[in-house]
Every structure is written in structure tokens, then in C-alpha cells.
Scaffold this active site. Structure first.
Site, PDB file in Angstrom:
ATOM      1  N   LYS A 172       0.845  -1.197   0.000  1.00  0.00           N
ATOM      2  CA  LYS A 172       0.000   0.000   0.000  1.00  0.00           C
ATOM      3  C   LYS A 172       0.877   1.241   0.000  1.00  0.00           C
ATOM      4  O   LYS A 172       1.764   1.375   0.850  1.00  0.00           O
ATOM      5  CB  LYS A 172      -0.930   0.005   1.216  1.00  0.00           C
ATOM      6  N   LYS A 174       1.256   5.575  -0.069  1.00  0.00           N
ATOM      7  CA  LYS A 174       0.603   6.811   0.336  1.00  0.00           C
ATOM      8  C   LYS A 174       0.463   7.736  -0.865  1.00  0.00           C
ATOM      9  O   LYS A 174       1.385   7.875  -1.670  1.00  0.00           O
ATOM     10  CB  LYS A 174       1.400   7.492   1.453  1.00  0.00           C
ATOM     11  N   ASP A 202      -3.553   4.982  -0.137  1.00  0.00           N
ATOM     12  CA  ASP A 202      -4.062   5.611   1.075  1.00  0.00           C
ATOM     13  C   ASP A 202      -3.828   7.109   0.985  1.00  0.00           C
ATOM     14  O   ASP A 202      -2.681   7.568   0.945  1.00  0.00           O
ATOM     15  CB  ASP A 202      -3.330   5.035   2.290  1.00  0.00           C
ATOM     16  N   ASN A 204      -4.973   9.352   3.273  1.00  0.00           N
ATOM     17  CA  ASN A 204      -4.911   9.979   4.605  1.00  0.00           C
ATOM     18  C   ASN A 204      -5.752  11.246   4.695  1.00  0.00           C
ATOM     19  O   ASN A 204      -5.301  12.278   5.199  1.00  0.00           O
ATOM     20  CB  ASN A 204      -3.464  10.282   4.992  1.00  0.00           C
ATOM     21  N   GLU A 228      -8.079   4.344   0.220  1.00  0.00           N
ATOM     22  CA  GLU A 228      -8.319   4.510   1.656  1.00  0.00           C
ATOM     23  C   GLU A 228      -8.397   5.987   2.035  1.00  0.00           C
ATOM     24  O   GLU A 228      -7.550   6.782   1.610  1.00  0.00           O
ATOM     25  CB  GLU A 228      -7.189   3.823   2.406  1.00  0.00           C
ATOM     26  N   GLU A 255     -10.000   3.689  10.272  1.00  0.00           N
ATOM     27  CA  GLU A 255      -8.966   3.885  11.294  1.00  0.00           C
ATOM     28  C   GLU A 255      -9.239   5.093  12.177  1.00  0.00           C
ATOM     29  O   GLU A 255      -8.787   5.144  13.318  1.00  0.00           O
ATOM     30  CB  GLU A 255      -7.581   4.019  10.663  1.00  0.00           C
ATOM     31  N   HIS A 305      -6.517  -1.782  10.822  1.00  0.00           N
ATOM     32  CA  HIS A 305      -5.477  -0.778  10.651  1.00  0.00           C
ATOM     33  C   HIS A 305      -4.480  -0.899  11.790  1.00  0.00           C
ATOM     34  O   HIS A 305      -4.851  -1.126  12.937  1.00  0.00           O
ATOM     35  CB  HIS A 305      -6.097   0.622  10.661  1.00  0.00           C
ATOM     36  N   GLU A 330      -2.419  -5.169   8.100  1.00  0.00           N
ATOM     37  CA  GLU A 330      -1.522  -4.069   7.758  1.00  0.00           C
ATOM     38  C   GLU A 330      -0.244  -4.169   8.578  1.00  0.00           C
ATOM     39  O   GLU A 330      -0.277  -4.229   9.806  1.00  0.00           O
ATOM     40  CB  GLU A 330      -2.196  -2.720   8.024  1.00  0.00           C
TER      41      GLU A 330
END
Length: 380
Positions: A172, A174, A202, A204, A228, A255, A305, A330
Site C-alpha cells: 500500500k 501513500k 491511502d 490519509n 483509503e 482507522e 489498521h 496491515e
């Protein structure tokens, strides 16, 4: 799972910080060291267990969570007897509900409660001489599927390749660093690992609704397994449903949700295909066990998570093994001795799976002797 009543004799939070060479960068902040709050719970009969509270942010988060445990929660439950871990969890939640409102700190208090709850479950499983996943009623499995997470935007394929050599088969990265850079990184990952490799992205919570849908459509030809947190975790259910309809990539969230009602609403919304509660942020084992079972029963995949130390990671592994289903664990890819090097009994990776430690409870414990040089004193 047979639980006999237990009395909490002692609770001890321990804070550690390990320097790192390469900061961990997200779209909202940077970690310049790796912290952990490990929580030791001792029962009246001498049985003990280990838990971990989430503490990555802000920079003083670890010390703050530890002081909440020591000054607020330990005095509440030391000396008390409970029939089940869930009863202790409910008591801690109820006893701090007004304080959470008054102090404006529902998150930190939930994290402190979660760390204690994990330790209680570990203690009871150790007392019963069972691995935690079996104590929770799970099947007798020896491993769970896992993925390497936290791959930063600076040439993520390099770190991913090193993790592939260590046994990882899923990755995964970012995103949230600009359209061109995000696309280039995902394209490079796909070229490096091929069409059959499971890749996730992801954000965030980096984008607004329009950007999330546009980026999802741009990512779609590269077939990520999920996108995500493309928007704020607390965005309305209607916003999440809108993105799910217009995105082109399945969504993941959880998460940063807190409370059974929030998880239930997200599960029922149809907006997410993957639900990701973090046992150190809210719920511990008691809360997340119910949330995860409800998700699986509703056709939503439970994928825990975790981006902290080794105690919480292995507790997450046991909970995933107990729940079953198609979820994957994860595992942070960035260097962190508090995750594995300084944890006794840390398990191995084997062809994309993490092995479940042998032994009772979570099967691992902090190496307190080796950890001494990283300890942080917490004022009373």
C-alpha cells in the site's frame, strides 16, 4: 471462550521512543521518531498481559496517553473485579464519558482505554493457556494474509522491493502529494510488481469530494484493491456514498472512526468495501471484536489498521485470525525496532502471510531489558 472473574491489581504504561533516519511522511504530518505506549496489566492472581495505545500524533502523544492511563484510568479500575473484559471496557468508557466531553479529548481517552483493554484480553488468554485468536473463538489457523504499508511518496517501489525480499506480496502506497506524483508512483508500482499483485492506495484524508472522485477514476485503470480515506473520515455518509458511486475504485475507511454507532453506520452505508478499525485508537479487542463481526456478517471485509509497535500489531493479527474472512493485516514497511526487533517472539513472514506466534495470549512481549535505553520517564 470461558472467562472467570478477574481483579485488576496494577496497570503500568511504558513509553518508548526510537530515533529513525528517514521520517515517515503522510499528507497531514511527519513522524521524526517512532513512539510506543505499551501497557502492562497485572491481575490479582499474578497473571499479566500486554496492550498498546495508539500514540503517533501529535509529537507528544505517547507521553500524554501514558499520563492519562496512569492518572485517570488506573485509579478507576485498580482493585476492581470484573466478570468479562467487555464489562471492564464498558466501565472505563462510561466512567470517562463526561471527562471526555469536558476535556475535549474523546480520542486520547479512547486510545488509553483501548490499550488497557488489549492488555486485559492478553492477560486472560495467557491465564487460560490459549493463543488469543483461539481464546476469542477463532479457528485453529497458523497464519494470516498481510501487506506492507506506509510506503512513502519518494520512490515507494524501492522500499516495496526490499519488503518483497522479506516475504511480502501485497503493498500500500501513500498518495495525496499531487496528481502527477501520485499517478507516477502507482504506475511504477504496477510496472514493478505486475498485474497480479494486490496494490492499495491511502490518501490519509487529503482531498475534497471532487478530487477524490477524479483521482479514483485516474487510478482505476491501474486496479488498486482499494482507495483509503480519500476524504475526511468524519465526512457525511452521503459524501462517502457519492464518492463510492463516482470513484471507480472500492473505498476503505475506519482507522479514524470512533464508537460502535459510527462503525455501524459506515458498514450499513454501502459506501465502503473494506472496514479498518484500529484496536489502539478505539475499542481495543472488546469494541473491535463486535465491529469486525458485524462488518463480516454485512458483507464488508474487515482489514485491521495498525501503524505502531509490535504489541498492537500482533494483537491485531490475532483478532483478524479470530474473525476470519478475506481481510489482510496491515504491517508498516518503515523501519521501527519497536515493532519487531525489540519484541520477544515476533513472528516471521512466509510468502505473503504473517505466522501466528506460538504460545498463550498474543504470544509476544516487549523486551524490557533491550528497551531500557529508549524509555521515556513519565512524571507522576
Amino acid at each position: 471462550m470461558a472467562v472467570h472473574s478477574f481483579t485488576i491489581a496494577h496497570i503500568e504504561p511504558l513509553v518508548f521512543r526510537v530515533p529513525i533516519e528517514t521520517p515517515v511522511v503522510t499528507s497531514f504530518g511527519v513522524m521524526r521518531d517512532r513512539p510506543a505506549v505499551f501497557v502492562r496489566v497485572v491481575a490479582g492472581d499474578g497473571a499479566e498481559g500486554w496492550g498498546e495505545a495508539w500514540c503517533n500524533f501529535p509529537a507528544v502523544g505517547a507521553e500524554h496517553r501514558a499520563r492519562l492511563i496512569a492518572s485517570v484510568l488506573a485509579p478507576l479500575i485498580e482493585g476492581r473485579t470484573f466478570e468479562t473484559p467487555a464489562a471492564a471496557f464498558a466501565f472505563m468508557q462510561e466512567a470517562t464519558a463526561v471527562l471526555a466531553i469536558q476535556s475535549g479529548e474523546p480520542g486520547p481517552l479512547a486510545q488509553a482505554v483501548a490499550g488497557i483493554d488489549i492488555a486485559i484480553w492478553d492477560m486472560l488468554a495467557r491465564r487460560s493457556a490459549q493463543p488469543l485468536n483461539r481464546f476469542l473463538g477463532g479457528a485453529d489457523v497458523g497464519r494470516v494474509r498481510a501487506y506492507a504499508s506506509g510506503l512513502n511518496a519518494d520512490e515507494p517501489e524501492r522500499l516495496a522491493s526490499r519488503k518483497a525480499e522479506a516475504g511480502f506480496r501485497r503493498f500500500k502506497i501513500k498518495v495525496g502529494f499531487g496528481e502527477e506524483r501520485d499517478l507516477r508512483n502507482l504506475e511504477t508500482m504496477r510496472q514493478t510488481f505486475g498485474d497480479e499483485t494486490e496494490l492499495m492506495v491511502d490518501a490519509n484524508q487529503a482531498w475534497n469530494t471532487d478530487t477524490a472522485m477524479r483521482m479514483g477514476r485516474l487510478f482505476e485503470p491501474l486496479a488498486p484493491k482499494w482507495l483509503e480515506e480519500p476524504v475526511r473520515a468524519d465526512a457525511s455518509i452521503e459524501t462517502w456514498q457519492s464518492i463510492a458511486r463516482g470513484c471507480g475504485v472500492p473505498l476503505a475507511n475506519g482507522e479514524n472512526l470512533r464508537g460502535a454507532a459510527e462503525f455501524s453506520a459506515m458498514t450499513a452505508s454501502g459506501a465502503v468495501r473494506y472496514l479498518q478499525p484500529d484496536i489502539g485508537k478505539w475499542g481495543g479487542i472488546s469494541g473491535c471484536l463486535t465491529v469486525a463481526r458485524h462488518a463480516v456478517d454485512s458483507g464488508v471485509t474487515y482489514c485491521p489498521h495498525w501503524l505502531g509497535g509490535g504489541v498492537g500489531l500482533i494483537a491485531s493479527l490475532h483478532l483478524l485470525a479470530a474473525i476470519g474472512g478475506e481481510g489482510i493485516l496491515e504491517v508498516d514497511a518503515n523501519p521501527n525496532p519497536l515493532r519487531e526487533d525489540l519484541i520477544l517472539g515476533f513472528p516471521e513472514m512466509a510468502d505473503g502471510d504473517m505466522l501466528i506466534p506460538e504460545g498463550a495470549g498474543i504470544g509476544v512481549a516487549p523486551d524490557l531489558s533491550a528497551l531500557k535505553r529508549y524509555a521515556v520517564d513519565i512524571p507522576s
